[in-house]
Design a protein around this motif. Structure first.
Motif, PDB file in Angstrom:
ATOM      1  N   VAL A 272       9.117  49.779  13.477  1.00 46.49           N
ATOM      2  CA  VAL A 272       9.221  48.361  13.821  1.00 46.49           C
ATOM      3  C   VAL A 272       9.550  48.242  15.302  1.00 46.49           C
ATOM      4  CG1 VAL A 272      10.608  46.271  13.455  1.00 46.49           C
ATOM      5  CG2 VAL A 272       9.872  47.649  11.494  1.00 46.49           C
ATOM      6  N   LEU A 273       9.018  47.236  15.952  1.00 46.55           N
ATOM      7  CA  LEU A 273       9.310  47.005  17.359  1.00 46.55           C
ATOM      8  C   LEU A 273      10.695  46.397  17.516  1.00 46.55           C
ATOM      9  CD1 LEU A 273       8.301  46.959  20.311  1.00 46.55           C
ATOM     10  CD2 LEU A 273       7.470  44.622  19.866  1.00 46.55           C
ATOM     11  N   THR A 274      11.538  47.031  18.323  1.00 43.00           N
ATOM     12  CA  THR A 274      12.860  46.482  18.616  1.00 43.00           C
ATOM     13  C   THR A 274      12.911  46.061  20.082  1.00 43.00           C
ATOM     14  OG1 THR A 274      13.951  48.541  19.329  1.00 43.00           O
ATOM     15  CG2 THR A 274      13.838  48.106  16.954  1.00 43.00           C
ATOM     16  N   ARG A 275      13.747  45.106  20.363  1.00 42.75           N
ATOM     17  CA  ARG A 275      13.824  44.567  21.728  1.00 42.75           C
ATOM     18  C   ARG A 275      14.387  45.584  22.713  1.00 42.75           C
ATOM     19  NH1 ARG A 275      17.328  42.113  25.303  1.00 42.75           N
ATOM     20  NH2 ARG A 275      16.380  40.462  26.575  1.00 42.75           N
ATOM     21  N   ASP A 276      15.412  46.329  22.308  1.00 42.15           N
ATOM     22  CA  ASP A 276      16.151  47.178  23.238  1.00 42.15           C
ATOM     23  C   ASP A 276      15.752  48.642  23.211  1.00 42.15           C
ATOM     24  OD1 ASP A 276      17.912  45.051  24.158  1.00 42.15           O
ATOM     25  OD2 ASP A 276      18.808  45.131  22.169  1.00 42.15           O
ATOM     26  N   HIS A 277      15.167  49.111  22.101  1.00 39.82           N
ATOM     27  CA  HIS A 277      14.919  50.545  21.962  1.00 39.82           C
ATOM     28  C   HIS A 277      13.488  50.884  21.562  1.00 39.82           C
ATOM     29  CE1 HIS A 277      19.365  50.090  21.125  1.00 39.82           C
ATOM     30  NE2 HIS A 277      19.333  50.799  22.237  1.00 39.82           N
ATOM     31  N   GLY A 278      12.580  49.938  21.726  1.00 41.79           N
ATOM     32  CA  GLY A 278      11.190  50.212  21.406  1.00 41.79           C
ATOM     33  C   GLY A 278      10.957  50.442  19.922  1.00 41.79           C
ATOM     34  N   PRO A 279       9.991  51.281  19.548  1.00 40.43           N
ATOM     35  CA  PRO A 279       9.699  51.526  18.124  1.00 40.43           C
ATOM     36  C   PRO A 279      10.851  52.266  17.449  1.00 40.43           C
ATOM     37  CG  PRO A 279       7.862  52.173  19.531  1.00 40.43           C
ATOM     38  CD  PRO A 279       9.020  51.933  20.445  1.00 40.43           C
ATOM     39  N   LYS A 280      11.260  51.767  16.291  1.00 41.12           N
ATOM     40  CA  LYS A 280      12.317  52.401  15.513  1.00 41.12           C
ATOM     41  C   LYS A 280      11.921  52.433  14.045  1.00 41.12           C
ATOM     42  CE  LYS A 280      15.430  53.554  18.508  1.00 41.12           C
ATOM     43  NZ  LYS A 280      15.870  54.953  18.669  1.00 41.12           N
ATOM     44  N   GLU A 281      12.277  53.553  13.375  1.00 36.27           N
ATOM     45  CA  GLU A 281      11.959  53.696  11.956  1.00 36.27           C
ATOM     46  C   GLU A 281      12.983  52.983  11.082  1.00 36.27           C
ATOM     47  OE1 GLU A 281      11.495  57.705  10.716  1.00 36.27           O
ATOM     48  OE2 GLU A 281       9.732  58.073  11.968  1.00 36.27           O
ATOM     49  N   ILE A 282      12.494  52.372  10.019  1.00 33.37           N
ATOM     50  CA  ILE A 282      13.369  51.753   9.020  1.00 33.37           C
ATOM     51  C   ILE A 282      14.018  52.862   8.199  1.00 33.37           C
ATOM     52  CG2 ILE A 282      13.441  50.293   6.962  1.00 33.37           C
ATOM     53  CD1 ILE A 282      11.031  48.773   8.093  1.00 33.37           C
ATOM     54  N   ARG A 283      15.337  52.805   8.042  1.00 36.57           N
ATOM     55  CA  ARG A 283      16.067  53.810   7.278  1.00 36.57           C
ATOM     56  C   ARG A 283      16.352  53.377   5.849  1.00 36.57           C
ATOM     57  NH1 ARG A 283      15.043  58.409   9.786  1.00 36.57           N
ATOM     58  NH2 ARG A 283      15.879  58.503  11.907  1.00 36.57           N
ATOM     59  N   TRP A 284      16.473  52.064   5.642  1.00 36.28           N
ATOM     60  CA  TRP A 284      16.804  51.570   4.297  1.00 36.28           C
ATOM     61  C   TRP A 284      16.382  50.117   4.205  1.00 36.28           C
ATOM     62  CZ3 TRP A 284      20.254  47.689   2.636  1.00 36.28           C
ATOM     63  CH2 TRP A 284      20.527  47.684   1.267  1.00 36.28           C
ATOM     64  N   ILE A 285      15.910  49.720   3.032  1.00 33.39           N
ATOM     65  CA  ILE A 285      15.547  48.321   2.777  1.00 33.39           C
ATOM     66  C   ILE A 285      16.237  47.893   1.483  1.00 33.39           C
ATOM     67  CG2 ILE A 285      13.687  46.683   2.304  1.00 33.39           C
ATOM     68  CD1 ILE A 285      11.785  48.570   3.764  1.00 33.39           C
ATOM     69  N   GLY A 286      16.900  46.759   1.526  1.00 32.99           N
ATOM     70  CA  GLY A 286      17.526  46.217   0.328  1.00 32.99           C
ATOM     71  C   GLY A 286      16.919  44.875  -0.023  1.00 32.99           C
ATOM     72  N   VAL A 287      16.895  44.547  -1.286  1.00 36.78           N
ATOM     73  CA  VAL A 287      16.406  43.235  -1.720  1.00 36.78           C
ATOM     74  C   VAL A 287      17.263  42.757  -2.873  1.00 36.78           C
ATOM     75  CG1 VAL A 287      14.656  44.309  -3.223  1.00 36.78           C
ATOM     76  CG2 VAL A 287      14.429  41.908  -2.578  1.00 36.78           C
ATOM     77  N   GLN A 288      17.597  41.476  -2.850  1.00 39.25           N
ATOM     78  CA  GLN A 288      18.342  40.879  -3.936  1.00 39.25           C
ATOM     79  C   GLN A 288      17.846  39.462  -4.152  1.00 39.25           C
ATOM     80  OE1 GLN A 288      22.545  40.511  -2.949  1.00 39.25           O
ATOM     81  NE2 GLN A 288      22.062  40.677  -0.778  1.00 39.25           N
ATOM     82  N   THR A 289      17.868  39.028  -5.390  1.00 37.63           N
ATOM     83  CA  THR A 289      17.431  37.687  -5.755  1.00 37.63           C
ATOM     84  C   THR A 289      18.642  36.891  -6.207  1.00 37.63           C
ATOM     85  OG1 THR A 289      15.273  38.535  -6.454  1.00 37.63           O
ATOM     86  CG2 THR A 289      15.890  36.338  -7.220  1.00 37.63           C
ATOM     87  N   VAL A 290      18.863  35.736  -5.581  1.00 36.19           N
ATOM     88  CA  VAL A 290      20.021  34.907  -5.914  1.00 36.19           C
ATOM     89  C   VAL A 290      19.577  33.456  -6.054  1.00 36.19           C
ATOM     90  CG1 VAL A 290      21.625  36.450  -4.719  1.00 36.19           C
ATOM     91  CG2 VAL A 290      20.633  34.520  -3.482  1.00 36.19           C
ATOM     92  N   ARG A 291      20.430  32.667  -6.691  1.00 35.21           N
ATOM     93  CA  ARG A 291      20.185  31.226  -6.768  1.00 35.21           C
ATOM     94  C   ARG A 291      20.386  30.620  -5.393  1.00 35.21           C
ATOM     95  NH1 ARG A 291      23.863  28.615 -11.237  1.00 35.21           N
ATOM     96  NH2 ARG A 291      22.828  26.755 -10.416  1.00 35.21           N
ATOM     97  N   ALA A 292      19.451  29.802  -4.976  1.00 35.03           N
ATOM     98  CA  ALA A 292      19.499  29.196  -3.642  1.00 35.03           C
ATOM     99  C   ALA A 292      20.336  27.925  -3.672  1.00 35.03           C
ATOM    100  CB  ALA A 292      18.089  28.904  -3.140  1.00 35.03           C
TER     101      ALA A 292
END
Length: 347
Positions: free
Chosen positions: A186-206
């Motif tokens: 992913v493109l980052t502002r300060d460090h250029g391309p960086k790899e994603i290390r972890w992705i979390g997802v949760q579903t909640v009432r809005a």
């Protein structure tokens, strides 16, 4: 709840003064939610060892939510400067999640938080409702859960994007956040391309504290509507210091931009929240504008569930790298905040 892990993300810094994570929550005093019938008649909401199932509670009509500022010190929660409730430096204990049911069958969960003094004695009890409480309604206590308080707090404090958010990749292409995978660059502002290390997802009432903030197309020069969790911080580079921060780079929580027009809080239904973790706290691009990634460090790592701690090896423990100034509640009038920041970042 569909999830690959819950997390507490106390991501907001106390400027450059201490470097300790800070978060503020709008809570009620326990005494404002009183038993109207039952064993503890007349008492306010207390901690798990004192409350009784089937007691009926009602919120006082004059009750108002106030700011409880907390920070992490030596892996413990304490009350931070800037709080409207409690005593600075007193310890806070996440006691339980209590579930209440109205006569209509609607349920409301509240997080019970206990303040203790320097001798470990209970000073006061506060509670954070996860959905609105109606002062004209009686609520029966139907469940007390002492095991999930930490992870339920993380549901409120998390820094998250919603399903469909377009994230800019290292090659300049955009991809919906739900299609990203660990290892994607992913493109980052300060460090250029960086790899994603972890992705979390949760579903909640809005609802209530969980309802997402919608930053409508163009409100901050974003290409499309950007929908994020309330505590998610947006990065602004000021070409002129319109907010008198003393520096060009500022961060602002999405919830502080709500004006009812081009920035709104969307209540109703359910929302999928996605968190992205890199080796360091990063500023990435979502719907064409800069926003933060998830932040954790050694002080808050212990608040993660065991399975997430295992994924966050010492090599992946991250540190705050962004030194931008964070705009606090009250520094900008919400009705004009988005317009001021959009103008400040323009040509």
């Amino acid at each position: 709840m569909a999830t690959t892990g819950n997390q507490i993300s106390m991501s907001n810094q106390v400027g450059d003064l201490t470097g300790l994570p800070l978060q503020s929550f709008a809570v009620y005093r326990g005494k404002d939610f009183r038993v109207t019938s039952g064993v503890n008649l007349g008492d306010g909401l207390s901690h798990a060892s004192e409350i009784e199932l089937a007691d009926n509670y009602q919120l006082r009509g004059e009750a108002r939510r106030s700011r409880l500022s907390v920070m992490v010190e030596n892996e413990s929660l304490i009350i931070a400067h800037g709080t409207e409730l409690g005593h600075v430096h007193h310890a806070l204990h996440l006691d339980c999640v209590a579930t209440f049911m109205a006569a209509s069958g609607d349920t409301v969960e509240v997080l019970v938080v206990v303040e203790t003094d320097e001798n470990g004695l209970i000073e006061e009890t506060f509670f954070l409702p996860f959905a609105p409480l109606n002062p004209d309604v009686e609520y029966a206590l139907v469940k007390v859960d002492t095991k999930t308080a930490r992870t339920r707090l993380s549901d409120v404090a998390c820094v998250a994007f919603t399903r469909g958010t377009q994230i800019t990749l290292a090659n300049g292409m955009q991809k919906p956040i739900e299609e990203l995978a660990i290892g994607d660059r992913v493109l980052t502002r300060d460090h250029g391309p960086k790899e994603i290390r972890w992705i979390g997802v949760q579903t909640v009432r809005a609802t209530g504290a969980f309802a997402p903030i919608v930053i409508k197309k163009g409100a901050l020069n974003n290409a499309r509507d950007l929908v994020v969790s309330p505590h998610h911080r947006i990065f602004i580079y000021q070409r002129r210091d319109a907010v008198r921060a003393g520096r060009a780079e500022v961060l602002v929580k999405a919830k502080l931009l709500v004006n009812g027009q081009n920035v709104i809080q969307a209540e109703g239904g359910f929302v999928d929240y996605f968190q992205i973790l890199f080796d360091s706290h990063e500023i990435i691009y979502a719907e064409g504008i800069a926003a933060e990634s998830m932040f954790v460090d050694g002080r808050v790592k212990s608040f993660f569930p065991a399975d997430i701690q295992a994924q966050l090896s010492s090599d992946h423990t991250v540190a705050e790298t962004t030194r931008a100034f964070e705009l606090r509640d009250g520094m900008l009038e919400p009705s004009v905040a988005a317009d001021v920041l959009r103008s400040a970042s323009g040509s």
